[in-house]
Structure formats: C-alpha cells, structure tokens
Write an enzyme that holds these catalytic residues in place. Structure first.
Site, PDB file in Angstrom:
ATOM      1  N   SER A  40       0.795  -1.230   0.000  1.00  0.00           N
ATOM      2  CA  SER A  40       0.000   0.000   0.000  1.00  0.00           C
ATOM      3  C   SER A  40       0.828   1.282   0.000  1.00  0.00           C
ATOM      4  O   SER A  40       0.312   2.344  -0.333  1.00  0.00           O
ATOM      5  CB  SER A  40      -0.931   0.019   1.218  1.00  0.00           C
ATOM      6  OG  SER A  40      -0.197  -0.162   2.415  1.00  0.00           O
ATOM      7  N   ASP A 336      -2.709   8.249   7.896  1.00  0.00           N
ATOM      8  CA  ASP A 336      -3.727   7.469   8.596  1.00  0.00           C
ATOM      9  C   ASP A 336      -3.027   6.626   9.658  1.00  0.00           C
ATOM     10  O   ASP A 336      -1.886   6.912  10.022  1.00  0.00           O
ATOM     11  CB  ASP A 336      -4.568   6.634   7.617  1.00  0.00           C
ATOM     12  CG  ASP A 336      -3.753   5.621   6.830  1.00  0.00           C
ATOM     13  OD1 ASP A 336      -2.598   5.333   7.210  1.00  0.00           O
ATOM     14  OD2 ASP A 336      -4.268   5.098   5.823  1.00  0.00           O
ATOM     15  N   HIS A 339      -0.091   4.576   7.316  1.00  0.00           N
ATOM     16  CA  HIS A 339       0.672   5.082   6.175  1.00  0.00           C
ATOM     17  C   HIS A 339       1.233   6.490   6.379  1.00  0.00           C
ATOM     18  O   HIS A 339       0.603   7.330   7.027  1.00  0.00           O
ATOM     19  CB  HIS A 339      -0.209   5.069   4.929  1.00  0.00           C
ATOM     20  CG  HIS A 339      -0.776   3.735   4.628  1.00  0.00           C
ATOM     21  ND1 HIS A 339      -2.053   3.368   5.005  1.00  0.00           N
ATOM     22  CD2 HIS A 339      -0.239   2.661   4.005  1.00  0.00           C
ATOM     23  CE1 HIS A 339      -2.281   2.120   4.618  1.00  0.00           C
ATOM     24  NE2 HIS A 339      -1.193   1.668   4.020  1.00  0.00           N
TER      25      HIS A 339
END
Length: 371
Positions: A40, A336, A339
């Site tokens: 991600s 977040d 990340h």
C-alpha cells in the site's frame, strides 16, 4: 504494421534518450521506464479493481485530498502522492506509472508499459502468498502479471527492443510490512511469544519468496532494482495505540531490523549469482526512526498520531469522510493509522534518490538509475 514500426522507433528513442539524459519535455528521465511492485505504500489504484468487502481500498475521501490536480481519491493510501510517485518524480517522470488494472480498463497497458511503465503494487499484499490471502495481489502474482505484460510487449515491438528497454528500466519494490504484521498478530492470537526458531523459519520463508521474485524479474530482463526495506512497523499509530503509554512496540521493530539485515545478506548472495544485477536498498527503517526521534527538525509536530482517523492517536477509526482531520496535514508524519503522509513520502524518496549515503546501500537510487 505501421503502428508496430512506430512503437519500435519510440522504444529506441526512449532508451537512447534516457542514456543521453535528453527528453523532449521539461522532465529529464534518468531511465526510460519504471515498473512498481509492492504494497500500500506504493499502490496507486490496483485494489480499487479487486472484488470483495475485505479488500483494503483508498477510494473515498479524505484520501487524495491534497493530490495535485484533482484532490480526489485514486487508490493511494495518502493525502496526496505516495512514495512511488516521488521516486518516479526523482527519476524524471511526472508521477508513478498508472496501476495495472487501470491501464487494462483503459486498454492502454502495452503503450504505457513501453513508454512510461506499470504499477503492479497492491495494498495489503506481502512477500508471502498467505499474507491477507484473497484480498490483494501477492508479490508472486504481481511478477506473473509483469511476465504476461512483457509477452504482450514483445508481440508489439519484438523481443530485442523489449530486452534493451527492460535492461535500462527501474524496478521499484517495497514490501514486507504486512507479512510482519501478520506474523505478530498470529503470535498474539495464540498468546505466545515467538521463539528464535519461529523467527528463523519465518525469515527463511520471506527470503525464499523475495529472492525468487527478484530472480524471476531478472530472468524476465530486469537489471536495476530499487528496493525499500521494512520500516519501523512497531511505531505506526495502529500499533502504538495498543500500548497504554503510546510507545512503539520494540519487538516488532526488532523483527523488522532482523529481516532487513537478512535481506541484505540474501541480496549479496544473489548478486554473485546473477551477472549484471544492480540494486540499491533504501533504509526506510533507519530514515523513519531518525524522523521519529527528532520530528521537529523536519518540520513535523506529530510523530505518533494519524492526521486522518478518530479516537486516541487517531488510530481507533479508519480515514473516512466522517473522520477527524488534522489542521496541518504536512505537519504529521502519519496520514492514517498506518501510512505516511504526502510530505513524509516526499522526504523519504528524496533521501533514497540522492540523500545521505547511510540511507541507501550500496548506492543511491540516482546512482542506480545511471548505472
């Protein structure tokens, strides 16, 4: 026939242009094309095309709120650009190549694969196929998708042109964090502490799959590998919130450090076996730990909390349209609960490209691109 001749000519111009450092635009490409693999931290939208309610997606606000040109979510787990974008920018591209499934949907896969690149990265994926199985594109499948892409490229412009192109292109890979999260979670569910033999076996599985992916990409024509190691996963807000004091989970960071050290030894062995292999390992662990130790030196006011989330440390709720949003998004290391924010990603990519020597081994991304 005319299209294929034109494409062959374009491939040649890209290869020669990257070698000479000359591009018919304001951006000067260091390499002709860039291919991206990983999780991600690098995904730019592949997961938006995967079915299933448990697939991690960044397809709703506030993701993308600071993305230049749109301010909308694109699948990046960031308030704007991510690490892949900034690495691409440093190499002379405007941003990361588009996601594989985006290009497939637009019927532009091969033109992009030849002229700009493709991103196969998938949020939630790991080195192991078993990591978050069924909800992502694992590393092994990402490599297989590249293999099929290469076959289509060869059908258009011929094996020789593709071989020359891939040999000068940049292969970016960043993965492993989700595997470590999975291992630690499994141990916690069993209410046990991993033994040295448990950790050794885990590392062995990771290194076997990682080296297999590098070897397969090498066999397919890759020569330049920009590899990002596993960062301090024990310091992300999602983990810190589990501690009453909000401290990092040192055991998880030690697990990451141990894997990173083992990876370096594995790569040294591979380099001896694979003629022409060149790589740069970016030290995400060391760089992020330095930032966490002295965030104000880099202009950050928060090093333990999510900018977008809810509850304690912003880590007790997802980043959604109803989440709390910090007032200064550039001042938070974390976007977040897991990340990095856009500015954190920019600082990291800058360090990997031409920053202090201690953050890349044995050479910088810049040196790798020009090798």
């Amino acid at each position: 026939m005319g299209y294929e001749v034109a494409m062959k000519a374009l491939v040649l111009s890209l290869v020669l242009g990257a070698v000479a450092g000359i591009r018919p635009s304001k951006l000067v490409r260091q390499v002709p094309v860039m291919y991206v693999f990983g999780d991600s931290t690098l995904d730019v939208g592949n997961n938006n095309y995967l079915p299933g309610k448990d697939v991690p997606r960044a397809d709703k606000p506030y993701y993308g709120i600071d993305l230049p040109g749109s301010g909308k979510p694109t699948g990046r787990f960031s308030n704007g650009y991510n690490t892949a974008d900034f690495v691409a920018k440093s190499l002379g591209f405007d941003k990361s190549p588009l996601a594989y499934f985006v290009l497939k949907a637009q019927k532009k896969l091969i033109p992009s694969a030849i002229t700009r690149g493709v991103s196969y990265a998938s949020a939630g994926s790991g080195i192991l196929d078993s990591t978050n199985a069924g909800n992502n594109i694992p590393l092994s499948r990402q490599v297989r998708l590249f293999e099929s892409t290469k076959a289509e490229m060869e059908a258009k412009v011929g094996p020789r042109a593709v071989s020359e192109l891939l040999g000068r292109s940049f292969f970016l890979l960043g993965t492993g964090s989700n595997d470590l999260f999975g291992f630690a979670t499994a141990q916690a569910k069993q209410n046990r502490t991993a033994t040295q033999s448990d950790v050794a076996a885990f590392y062995g599985s990771l290194l076997s799959n990682y080296s297999a992916a590098v070897t397969e990409l090498y066999k397919l024509g890759a020569r330049k590998f920009g590899l990002i190691n596993v960062g301090p996963v024990g310091c992300v807000p999602l983990v810190r919130v589990l501690n009453a004091t909000g401290a990092c989970a040192d055991g998880l960071n030690q697990l990451a450090a141990g894997f990173n050290a083992a990876l370096m030894n594995s790569l040294l062995a591979q380099k001896k076996q694979l003629p022409g292999l060149a790589y740069s390992v970016a030290d995400s662990l060391g760089l992020t730990q330095a930032a966490l130790a002295n965030p104000m030196a880099l202009g950050f006011v928060s090093s333990d909390s999510a900018c977008c989330g809810s509850g304690r440390l912003g880590a007790q709720g997802d980043c959604t349209p109803t989440a709390a949003l910090c007032p200064n998004r550039d001042a938070y290391i974390f976007w977040d609960s897991v990340h990095p924010g856009q500015r954190s990603a920019m600082i990291g990519a800058k360090a990997y490209y031409d920053g202090p020597a201690k953050y890349t081994t044995p050479i910088t991304f810049k040196q790798l691109a020009r090798a």
